[in-house]
Design a protein around this motif. Structure first.
Motif, PDB file in Angstrom:
ATOM      1  N   ASN A 219    -154.087 -15.063 -71.487  1.00 28.23           N
ATOM      2  CA  ASN A 219    -153.390 -14.095 -70.638  1.00 28.23           C
ATOM      3  C   ASN A 219    -154.325 -12.940 -70.271  1.00 28.23           C
ATOM      4  OD1 ASN A 219    -150.983 -15.624 -70.822  1.00 28.23           O
ATOM      5  ND2 ASN A 219    -150.422 -14.594 -72.726  1.00 28.23           N
ATOM      6  N   ALA A 221    -155.462 -11.799 -67.257  1.00 29.14           N
ATOM      7  CA  ALA A 221    -155.493 -11.346 -65.860  1.00 29.14           C
ATOM      8  C   ALA A 221    -155.868  -9.873 -65.725  1.00 29.14           C
ATOM      9  CB  ALA A 221    -154.153 -11.621 -65.190  1.00 29.14           C
ATOM     10  N   SER A 314    -150.718  -9.134 -69.996  1.00 29.17           N
ATOM     11  CA  SER A 314    -150.386  -9.976 -68.858  1.00 29.17           C
ATOM     12  C   SER A 314    -149.723 -11.242 -69.373  1.00 29.17           C
ATOM     13  CB  SER A 314    -151.649 -10.318 -68.062  1.00 29.17           C
ATOM     14  OG  SER A 314    -151.354 -11.159 -66.974  1.00 29.17           O
ATOM     15  N   ASP A 315    -149.108 -11.972 -68.480  1.00 25.88           N
ATOM     16  CA  ASP A 315    -148.465 -13.217 -68.882  1.00 25.88           C
ATOM     17  C   ASP A 315    -149.171 -14.435 -68.313  1.00 25.88           C
ATOM     18  OD1 ASP A 315    -147.868 -12.904 -66.235  1.00 25.88           O
ATOM     19  OD2 ASP A 315    -145.695 -13.154 -66.457  1.00 25.88           O
ATOM     20  N   GLN A 316    -150.419 -14.248 -67.864  1.00 23.82           N
ATOM     21  CA  GLN A 316    -151.144 -15.356 -67.256  1.00 23.82           C
ATOM     22  C   GLN A 316    -152.648 -15.115 -67.322  1.00 23.82           C
ATOM     23  OE1 GLN A 316    -151.022 -15.500 -62.885  1.00 23.82           O
ATOM     24  NE2 GLN A 316    -149.963 -13.515 -62.936  1.00 23.82           N
ATOM     25  N   ASP A 317    -153.391 -16.201 -67.174  1.00 22.82           N
ATOM     26  CA  ASP A 317    -154.839 -16.120 -67.019  1.00 22.82           C
ATOM     27  C   ASP A 317    -155.188 -16.015 -65.543  1.00 22.82           C
ATOM     28  OD1 ASP A 317    -155.529 -16.208 -69.674  1.00 22.82           O
ATOM     29  OD2 ASP A 317    -155.803 -18.376 -69.721  1.00 22.82           O
ATOM     30  N   PRO A 331    -154.723 -15.134 -59.139  1.00 22.21           N
ATOM     31  CA  PRO A 331    -153.847 -15.254 -60.316  1.00 22.21           C
ATOM     32  C   PRO A 331    -153.565 -16.695 -60.692  1.00 22.21           C
ATOM     33  CG  PRO A 331    -152.570 -14.635 -58.384  1.00 22.21           C
ATOM     34  CD  PRO A 331    -154.007 -14.569 -57.980  1.00 22.21           C
ATOM     35  N   GLY A 332    -153.125 -16.872 -61.913  1.00 23.17           N
ATOM     36  CA  GLY A 332    -152.848 -18.200 -62.420  1.00 23.17           C
ATOM     37  C   GLY A 332    -151.754 -18.925 -61.667  1.00 23.17           C
ATOM     38  N   GLN A 333    -150.835 -18.172 -61.021  1.00 22.81           N
ATOM     39  CA  GLN A 333    -149.765 -18.844 -60.281  1.00 22.81           C
ATOM     40  C   GLN A 333    -150.283 -19.668 -59.121  1.00 22.81           C
ATOM     41  OE1 GLN A 333    -149.729 -15.482 -60.881  1.00 22.81           O
ATOM     42  NE2 GLN A 333    -147.639 -14.726 -61.237  1.00 22.81           N
TER      43      GLN A 333
END
Length: 802
Positions: A219, A221, A314-317, A331-333
């Motif tokens: 996580n 980001a 953060s909740d993502q890489d 972003p990872g999304q």
């Protein structure tokens, strides 16, 4: 249905322009990934100066300083004094650190230096970490002295400005080289280690190159955003982080992040042949690498020092990489949408090529399936070349693939990859068609992008972006009503994108993993070749034209001759000398019970200097449990040493408790058991204790081993859990650095250095014990090495030399 995706009238000029464009893109990518220029001592006070940091480095990194050594103690005194002089709150944490791996438990008495610069309104802790111990084989100017010196210069620069908002904590850890022992003790026992925060860890796996961010916590980001925006020269990419997460390697970053720190890990990795050797010296350190480390350290300390650390979660890489000198992040999304879009674009290209009757579905399937062949051939050729190099020059074996001048060999691997890809393309071009082969190759890249989106999202861009750009480029060349030169430019979108990403990745893998794992770099180069090879159509005749036999034979023969020439050049260029020495392993071992001693070497083809000490492979006279792997031996004179003493203190059920004592000057003790152990605990009285579970067994020696590095003068207490058995063989090995205490020892000539095997250049004195179960205590007064056991415990029988 055999056709090209597009064609132009003037093929040769177009082809030469395309190839020149790719060469320029690759060169610009390499240049954009260079390191920084070092700043002199006259640089302004708020800047980081490598020359100022070098003053400190010369004070503590001119000699090896492994844990527990006098040099280590001198370095600790100097470094703690410098932090105190800079106005930090400084303490030295003395504790027992611990680490375990298959069949092995490692302990060490560590002295961590912890400095604290309090913030004006702290929202958390910024932990800057590096280790000040070195491998026993060299002074560790880069690993990790450069980072430690950079910490002192960074603190000086920070003190020139206004106070930072957050607490800055400097951790100069001890015992990293023996199993991240200091960092483990810090997070287990120190309040600041338990509190967590944002971590900046600094390492080195070479003596040159840019400072790369090669690892992050999960996580990442917000951390990546801070890194890209704050540092003057960001280097590294998210594929490195994904790759490193899959490797068994670890640094202090591993226990610190497991304990809850979020952070980034940095290292430079070029000229890695000097890693962990005497060549890791101040003379060989590239000042620009120190400057890059320090400039990034200072910039991140300022940025994070004034940030609200509560917002760094953060909740993502994030995916991040460099393209022609610009760092790109997203972003990872977006990883999955881009991967799916790449697959759809390739599918759309296949459909359009089918509508244009440039390929058929059976031919496309066959082309896609056949693409695995050049990939496997490339990897096998690279690994086969390494095996040949070791067979022809056995001294390479101890280098672990990290050669001094590997570029000619790397070029040979690149040429073999080109031959594998081009050979595949030319062999199937007339049967399956250029369009089918081009789309089949893109299908592999798109598929790998989709696979990585699932298992390694940060690496997906390496395959998704070239596949997406390649498919869109070919579609544009097919559909756009533009001049031929414009269609050629559009068709180059995929190859150009791949040229910005894949060759630099292959170089990083070569630098970090060496030729021993050259197959990994070869796979990357082969994937690059798959997307570039359709450009060869600009030099080739119509697919229906049967090529002349002379041309068919000339291409592979020329490539093989060039490869042979590059390998021969490598042998000449990469010869050993005083500046780029050969490695050789030598150790001294004496059985204190029989007073017999031997020289020991793990060299497969020892140089003349080593052969004066070892002459055969007979290990039967070595102490029981000492030998590990295939060794050469030779007789040696006995020295005046008593060796370690292991006293049985107690036994209860499956638990055995020992007390170890050693002579003055002994730095470490190794215990080898002929039975597996499941847990080990070490205690040194007022410095505390540590315990680790142990699973698996050791290879090439007795199944379990315990090491205690930096053993204190009063000894240590070792407790092990071991399956209940009537008999245990135990060999205790006391280890002292260097071989000069042995009569007749002649130091290595300048063109040789000690190999990196952990028992090299050690004077080892052993005692072997045969512990047997007894049903009742034995009378009489206890001795140091033969105490009366408790009921149902073990007693020490005769020393066992079998």
């Amino acid at each position: 249905m055999i056709g090209k995706l597009f064609d132009v009238r003037r093929r040769l000029p177009a082809g030469l322009t395309a190839m020149l464009t790719l060469v320029v893109v690759i060169m610009l990518s390499v240049m954009a990934d260079s390191t920084m220029q070092s700043l002199p001592a006259t640089a302004s006070g708020e800047q980081f100066s490598a020359e100022r940091a070098m003053v400190h480095l010369k004070r503590f990194a001119a000699e090896p300083r492994p844990i527990g050594s006098p040099a280590n103690n001198r370095a600790e005194t100097y470094l703690a004094g410098q932090l105190r002089a800079a106005g930090l709150e400084v303490e030295v944490q003395r504790a027992v650190g611990a680490w375990s791996s298959a069949g092995l438990a490692t302990f060490g008495q560590v002295d961590n230096i912890v400095g604290r610069l309090r913030g004006t309104g702290s929202t958390g802790t910024v932990l800057i970490a590096a280790h000040y111990d070195s491998a026993a084989m060299g002074p560790g100017a880069s690993d990790d002295g450069a980072a430690v010196a950079a910490m002192i210069e960074t603190v000086r620069a920070l003190r020139t400005g206004p106070g930072l908002r957050n607490d800055i904590v400097l951790l100069m850890s001890d015992g990293e080289e023996d199993g991240v022992l200091g960092a483990e003790a810090f997070v287990r026992e120190h309040p600041l280690g338990k509190a967590g925060g944002v971590l900046l860890n600094w390492e080195a796996r070479g003596v040159s190159g840019p400072s790369l961010m090669f690892e992050t916590s999960v996580n990442n980001a917000r951390l990546v955003e801070t890194f890209v925006n704050a540092v003057p020269a960001p280097r590294g990419h998210s594929a490195m982080a994904e790759l490193y997460r899959q490797l068994p390697n670890n640094t202090d970053f591993t226990p610190l992040t497991k304990a809850g720190f979020a952070g980034m890990n940095f290292a430079y990795i070029q000229r890695s042949s000097l890693y962990h050797t005497a060549g890791d010296s101040i003379a060989n350190l590239t000042p620009g690498s120190l400057q890059h480390h320090g400039s990034n350290m200072l910039a991140l300390a300022r940025a994070l020092g004034d940030a609200d650390l509560r917002t760094m979660t953060s909740d993502q890489d994030a995916t991040y990489f460099r393209a022609l000198g610009t760092t790109i992040t997203y972003p990872g999304q977006l990883v999955w949408p881009l991967a799916v879009l790449g697959v759809l674009a390739v599918a759309g290209l296949a459909l359009m090529a089918r509508v244009r009757r440039l390929l058929s579905l059976p031919r496309l399937i066959a082309a896609t399936l056949s693409t695995v062949v050049p990939l496997l051939v490339s990897a096998a050729a690279a690994q086969g070349l390494w095996e040949l190099l070791v067979a022809w020059r056995p001294a390479y074996d101890l280098m672990g693939g990290l050669l001094h001048r590997p570029r000619a060999y790397q070029a040979a691997i690149a040429l073999l990859c080109a031959l594998a890809v081009l050979g595949w393309y030319l062999l199937l071009r007339r049967r399956l068609g250029p369009a089918a082969l081009a789309v089949g190759a893109l299908s592999w890249l798109a598929g790998l992008g989709l696979l990585c989106a699932q298992v390694a999202p940060g690496a997906s861009f390496l395959f998704t972006l070239p596949a997406l750009a390649g498919a869109l480029g070919w579609l544009g060349a097919l559909l756009l009503p533009v001049p031929a030169w414009a269609r050629t430019a559009v068709a180059m979108l995929g190859p150009i994108t791949a040229a910005m990403l894949l060759p630099s990745l292959a170089r990083d893998v070569f630098d970090g993993m060496g030729l021993a794992l050259g197959g990994v770099s070869a796979l990357v180069l082969a994937l690059f070749g798959l997307i570039v090879v359709p450009v060869a159509e600009l030099f080739l005749p119509d697919p229906v034209t049967r090529p002349k036999r002379a041309v068919v034979l000339a291409v592979p023969l020329t490539a093989l001759l060039l490869t042979a020439g590059l390998v021969a050049t490598g042998f000449v260029v990469d010869d050993f000398d005083a500046d780029r020495p050969r490695r050789t392993h030598l150790a001294y071992v004496m059985d204190a019970d029989t007073r017999t001693a031997h020289w020991v070497s793990a060299d497969t083809a020892p140089p003349q200097w080593t052969r004066r000490y070892v002459s055969g492979h007979d290990t039967s006279a070595l102490p029981a449990g000492y030998a590990r792997g295939t060794l050469r031996t030779g007789p040696a004179p006995a020295i005046a040493a008593d060796g370690p003493r292991a006293t049985v203190l107690a036994h209860s059920g499956n638990t055995l408790k020992l007390h170890l004592t050693v002579e003055k000057g002994t730095r470490s003790v190794t215990l080898r058991f002929d039975k597996p152990i499941t847990q080990a605990t070490a205690s040194t009285g007022r410095f505390g204790s540590a315990s680790v579970p142990v699973t698996g067994t050791r290879r090439g020696t007795w199944p379990s081993e315990i090491r205690f590095r930096g053993i204190p003068a009063q000894g240590a207490q070792i407790t092990v859990r071991i399956p209940e058995t009537d008999r245990i063989h135990l060999t205790a090995i006391a280890e002292t650095d260097g071989l000069t205490a042995v009569s007749g020892f002649v130091p290595r000539p300048p063109n040789l250095v000690a190999a990196t095997r952990e028992d090299g250049d050690l004077t080892a004195v052993t005692r072997t014990y045969n512990l047997t179960r007894t049903d009742a205590p034995r009378g009489g007064s206890p001795k140091v090495d033969s105490p009366p056991p408790l009921n149902g415990g073990f007693q020490e029988g005769d020393h066992d030399h079998d």
